[in-house]
Write an enzyme that holds these catalytic residues in place. Structure first.
Site, PDB file in Angstrom:
ATOM      1  N   LYS A  51      -6.603  -2.017   5.794  1.00  0.00           N
ATOM      2  CA  LYS A  51      -6.496  -0.554   5.754  1.00  0.00           C
ATOM      3  C   LYS A  51      -7.796   0.080   5.259  1.00  0.00           C
ATOM      4  O   LYS A  51      -8.255   1.086   5.800  1.00  0.00           O
ATOM      5  CB  LYS A  51      -5.313  -0.139   4.863  1.00  0.00           C
ATOM      6  CG  LYS A  51      -3.971  -0.368   5.546  1.00  0.00           C
ATOM      7  CD  LYS A  51      -2.789  -0.366   4.593  1.00  0.00           C
ATOM      8  CE  LYS A  51      -1.519  -0.799   5.324  1.00  0.00           C
ATOM      9  NZ  LYS A  51      -0.381  -1.021   4.453  1.00  0.00           N
ATOM     10  N   GLN A  95       1.841   0.075  -1.192  1.00  0.00           N
ATOM     11  CA  GLN A  95       2.034  -1.170  -0.444  1.00  0.00           C
ATOM     12  C   GLN A  95       3.325  -1.870  -0.880  1.00  0.00           C
ATOM     13  O   GLN A  95       3.536  -2.109  -2.063  1.00  0.00           O
ATOM     14  CB  GLN A  95       0.818  -2.092  -0.670  1.00  0.00           C
ATOM     15  CG  GLN A  95       0.842  -3.364   0.137  1.00  0.00           C
ATOM     16  CD  GLN A  95       0.798  -3.143   1.642  1.00  0.00           C
ATOM     17  OE1 GLN A  95       0.042  -2.317   2.131  1.00  0.00           O
ATOM     18  NE2 GLN A  95       1.618  -3.863   2.368  1.00  0.00           N
ATOM     19  N   ASP A 118       3.194   6.867   5.517  1.00  0.00           N
ATOM     20  CA  ASP A 118       3.952   5.692   5.970  1.00  0.00           C
ATOM     21  C   ASP A 118       5.209   6.108   6.732  1.00  0.00           C
ATOM     22  O   ASP A 118       5.804   5.307   7.450  1.00  0.00           O
ATOM     23  CB  ASP A 118       4.367   4.833   4.759  1.00  0.00           C
ATOM     24  CG  ASP A 118       3.602   3.520   4.686  1.00  0.00           C
ATOM     25  OD1 ASP A 118       3.063   3.100   5.737  1.00  0.00           O
ATOM     26  OD2 ASP A 118       3.542   2.911   3.610  1.00  0.00           O
TER      27      ASP A 118
END
Length: 283
Positions: A51, A95, A118
């Protein structure tokens, strides 16, 4: 048989985003993503690294918060609150998975829906289900882009999604529906699973079982999208689909690796750019 190249398509998307970010910079707008990782789960560290690389390539500023395994839930929620209030931060990503002492659901809900790149917040999920603007979960959004950019029509097609998770299966079904597909969701409790999957013109597999789907599950000429990723007995990456067994039956298929995986990060980057372009606000 057409091999759907997720690496090539994700590179195309990242180049488009790089141009968009350069244009935003000319307008004095900077895109910034905050990534929080708790602990040192090896797979998570790889994802976080990828990322960061994608942000760097596209021109997105990234803030990395690498927290210790024993970080408390309260400390994590305080950091999220601080980032929610920081006007320079457009997107916040925590995460997953988190250590067992931290409630994932609470953490997901703590992220401001306007920074939920997300697409996991209940308000993002709700917006998708009623056709409103909002962030879409990155993996399903990536699957739609793979199909569209490979000139595979969804409209009017029989689409079967194998798997019903909140991250892939459920949003995937809603996105296919939004593209006018006729959608069936099936799962581990489905009766006559082979009969259901064999109806599919487009079969999206996210069941979490290595090489589960063989040619007996697949209609001749179908498009198969494999969302799974596992390591086999020889430590090689494989998917939920037995690629070698089905490749001669299908008209198009994604490989593992190099199929859906690269698209997830590309769509995360797209959500980050759209957070500043569209100025999504649920309030």
């Amino acid at each position: 048989m057409k091999l759907i190249d997720g690496k090539a398509i994700s590179s195309e998307i990242k180049d488009e985003l790089k141009y968009r970010v350069a244009q935003l910079k000319k307008e004095g707008k900077e895109v910034c993503l905050a990534v929080i990782q708790v602990g040192q789960d090896p797979a998570s560290s790889v994802y976080v690294g990828n990322k960061k690389k994608a942000c760097e390539y596209i021109g997105i500023n990234s803030l990395a918060y690498e927290l210790k395994e024993d970080t408390t839930e309260v400390e994590l929620l305080q950091l999220i609150d601080k980032l929610n209030k920081d006007n320079k931060v457009n997107g916040i990503l925590v995460q997953l998975p988190l250590p067992s002492h931290i409630n994932e659901d609470k953490v997901i809900k703590a992220i401001s829906p306007s920074k939920d790149v997300d697409g996991f917040h209940p308000m993002s999920v709700g917006a998708l289900s009623i056709g409103k603007q909002g962030f879409v979960s990155c993996t399903p959004a990536g699957v739609i882009e793979l199909l569209k950019r490979s000139n595979i029509d969804i409209e009017g097609k029989e689409c079967v999604v194998l798997g019903r998770s909140n991250i892939v299966g459920k949003p995937m079904s809603m996105l296919l529906l939004r593209e006018n597909g006729t959608v069936t969701i099936c799962h581990s409790r489905t009766s006559d699973l082979k009969e259901v999957t064999k109806r599919a013109d487009i079969l999206v597999v996210a069941i979490g079982k290595p090489k589960f789907i063989t040619k007996e599950y697949v209609k001749e000429g179908a498009t198969v999208i494999d969302v799974g990723i596992h390591r086999n007995e020889n430590n090689k990456l494989c998917g939920d689909v037995d690629f070698d067994d089905v490749k001669d039956v299908v008209s198009a298929i994604t490989p593992v690796p190099g199929g859906v995986g690269p698209m997830t990060i590309a769509m995360l980057m797209k959500n980050c750019v759209e957070s500043i372009e569209r100025d999504i606000d649920f309030c």
